[in-house]
Design an enzyme around this catalytic site. Structure first.
Site, short mmCIF file in Angstrom:
data_model
loop_
_atom_site.label_atom_id
_atom_site.label_comp_id
_atom_site.label_asym_id
_atom_site.label_seq_id
_atom_site.Cartn_x
_atom_site.Cartn_y
_atom_site.Cartn_z
N CYS A 45 -12.31 -5.67 25.24
CA CYS A 45 -11.40 -6.49 24.43
C CYS A 45 -12.09 -6.89 23.11
O CYS A 45 -12.29 -6.06 22.25
CB CYS A 45 -10.93 -7.70 25.23
SG CYS A 45 -9.45 -8.49 24.55
N HIS A 83 -8.74 -4.79 29.95
CA HIS A 83 -9.71 -5.42 30.85
C HIS A 83 -9.83 -4.61 32.15
O HIS A 83 -9.17 -4.93 33.15
CB HIS A 83 -9.29 -6.86 31.16
CG HIS A 83 -9.44 -7.78 30.00
ND1 HIS A 83 -10.58 -8.50 29.76
CD2 HIS A 83 -8.58 -8.08 28.99
CE1 HIS A 83 -10.42 -9.21 28.66
NE2 HIS A 83 -9.23 -8.97 28.16
N GLU A 107 -12.08 -4.56 34.32
CA GLU A 107 -12.68 -5.32 35.43
C GLU A 107 -11.63 -5.90 36.37
O GLU A 107 -11.92 -6.18 37.55
CB GLU A 107 -13.57 -6.44 34.89
CG GLU A 107 -12.87 -7.61 34.22
CD GLU A 107 -12.56 -7.42 32.75
OE1 GLU A 107 -12.26 -8.42 32.08
OE2 GLU A 107 -12.62 -6.26 32.29
#
Length: 547
Positions: free
Chosen positions: A380, A519, A521
């Protein structure tokens, strides 16, 4: 129709209700049941989207664009069930819904009260999708006795009474403190917590007692007697080396069996725990270690980057190495040379964030990784800082910067390589935003598709040229600088389907340097590590073996 498990907490917060809920969900799955997990939070914010990470930790984002509590990340990581907007609600959302109905006249002129209007709204939320799964696990945030949480406790009390007998149960998580001076494990805080819970009409069926070590049988019997639960329903929750031990540890303690007994499910299906045994083996039988520097701006609270820390752990498990993540405040690099801090690390990760503070430090971290050929993952804002670094130091745009920082300063200081996204396509409709819009829920949120460039490193990592990842941001890299940047070797290797929004950049002459606007993750799991994190840790491992 689902059976409902309500998870409450007492004595102190942060005991691990979310982890216990997630582990129980995983154990029920291991016995062949389908599950869904929900979080009911008492705070008055509509959602955690506008909270500082220092206040509440990470904001987890679902595929359908909800900004939620970080516990939903635990739920997804342990069960693999993708969370939805309907899996998280706060007091703020509940009251907002009630007031909207009152303004529309839905209550037909009645006086609006906590009981029944607020509690009915909570119960309506709990019922959503109840026919879809075998078990619905609902965690109530905070601790019993919190004034903000009283409507939720009253709602679940009512809900359990309205359902047929045996369709709801209550699991209460408490603390058993060890008094070192006297060498005693104290049960009184748990007794008082259960007494408080019973005073509002809820009797726990299972007690989960957090402690530093084992709970002697004498204390278990005492808790069972004074808290009016079965002795085999007193479950020890000892401190663990890894959260991924929790399903096996809770199974050894008999948590899943105690829950099935509470529902009178007999004979209980045999659990299949091979998946979690493999996870445990990969954690505790690592064949090396890699050091990863996380250069961020919320490093004082590790929960601010919870999903990143866990995704790195998953990447380590995929490569059978232990990942030692070390947190470095990006602001340090605005005053000092980053080299002494970053030398010796096998990889560098720069995560997301908001605002200008620490951004110049992140840019210097990206420069260090690029020039020293250290594996780099920018997420990001971390991607945007890598692009700005390339624009300034390679593409001869010394004033490159972001509109976000110009907006904060109130005057133009930068050539805006990163700009405020004013409109984009979401599904089949166009979304429009202004810089001065309300902050809550106005970003590009949730899952969006991207097309990967054939032959790019990321296409090789993903094994496909079409992906879908979760976003949470307001600013985008401007494609008008694409040709200038690609001439230097920074390739825009993934774009939005309409070709307007850069999703991934990578340096072609670097061993591993990738920036992503989304993102990754948020979708990583211990038994299914995200491909980017798995390959990032592999690159770090390869560097460690060369040192």
């Amino acid at each position: 129709m689902a059976r409902f498990i309500f998870i409450t907490g007492g004595v102190v917060s942060s005991l691990g209700k979310g982890l216990a809920s997630a582990a129980l969900g995983a154990l029920l799955q291991a016995r062949g049941f389908t599950v869904r997990l929900r979080k009911l939070d008492p705070y008055l914010n509509v959602d955690p989207g506008t909270m500082s990470p220092f206040e509440h930790g990470e904001v987890f984002v679902t595929d359908d664009g909800a900004e939620t509590d970080l516990d939903l990340g635990h739920y997804e990581r342990f069960t693999g069930v993708a969370a939805r907007r309907t899996d998280s609600v706060s007091s703020g959302r509940i009251y907002s819904n009630v007031l909207e109905k009152e303004r529309r006249g839905d209550y037909l002129g009645k006086t609006i009260q906590v009981i029944p209007h607020v509690t009915d709204e909570i119960k309506d939320f709990i019922r959503i999708g109840e026919d879809e799964v075998d078990f619905m696990l609902c965690e109530i945030g905070g601790t019993v006795g919190d004034i903000e949480g009283l409507p939720f406790f009253e709602a679940i009390r009512q809900f359990s009474q309205e359902k047929p007998r045996g369709q709801c149960m209550f699991m209460h998580l408490t603390l058993l403190p060890y008094i070192r001076a006297s060498g005693e494990l104290k049960t009184k805080p748990t007794q008082h917590s259960v007494k408080e819970l019973r005073s509002i009409g809820i009797a726990p069926d299972v007690l989960v007692c957090r402690s530093e070590g084992p709970i002697p049988q004498k204390e278990r019997d005492k808790l069972a007697l004074f808290c009016n639960v079965r002795p085999d329903a007193v479950i020890a929750a000892q401190d663990l080396q890894s959260i991924y031990e929790a399903p096996l540890a809770y199974h050894r303690e008999g948590l899943d069996q105690a829950v099935l007994d509470a529902f009178a499910i007999s004979p209980a299906p045999k659990p299949h725990l091979a998946k979690w045994e493999d996870v445990s083996d990969r954690i505790f039988n690592a064949e090396g270690e890699v050091r990863v520097a996380i250069v961020g701006k919320y490093t004082q609270l590790e929960d601010a980057y919870k999903s990143i820390a866990e995704a790195l752990t998953h990447g380590g498990m995929a490569n059978r190495v232990k990942v030692k993540a070390e947190w470095i405040d990006a602001e340090i690099f605005e005053r000092e040379d980053p080299s002494p801090y970053l030398e010796g690390f096998h990889a560098i990760l720069v995560p997301g964030g908001f605002g200008e503070r620490g951004t110049e430090g992140k840019i210097r971290a990206a420069e260090f990784a690029r020039t020293r050929k250290v594996p780099y993952l920018g997420i990001c804002l971390g991607m945007q800082m890598a692009v700005i670094e390339a624009a300034r130091n390679v593409a001869h745009l010394p004033d490159a910067g972001s509109e976000e920082f110009d907006h904060e300063a109130g005057k133009k200081r930068f050539t805006p390589v990163v700009y405020h996204l004013k409109e984009w396509v979401q599904g089949s409709h166009k979304v429009e935003r202004k810089v001065d819009d309300d902050k809550g829920g106005t970003m590009r949120l949730g899952a969006y598709a991207a097309h990967l460039k054939e032959g790019s490193k990321v296409a090789q990592i993903y094994g496909t040229t079409r992906i879908e990842e979760r976003h949470r941001h307001r600013y985008e890299v401007d494609i008008k600088y694409r040709d200038k940047l690609e001439d230097t070797g920074l390739v825009f290797s993934a774009m939005s389907p309409d070709g307007r929004l850069p999703e991934i950049v990578e340096w072609t002459d670097h061993p591993w340097f990738i920036g992503v606007q989304f993102h990754p993750e948020l979708k990583s799991k211990p038994f299914a590590p995200h491909p980017l994190f798995a390959d990032f840790v592999r690159a770090a491992r390869d560097i460690s073996r060369l040192v």
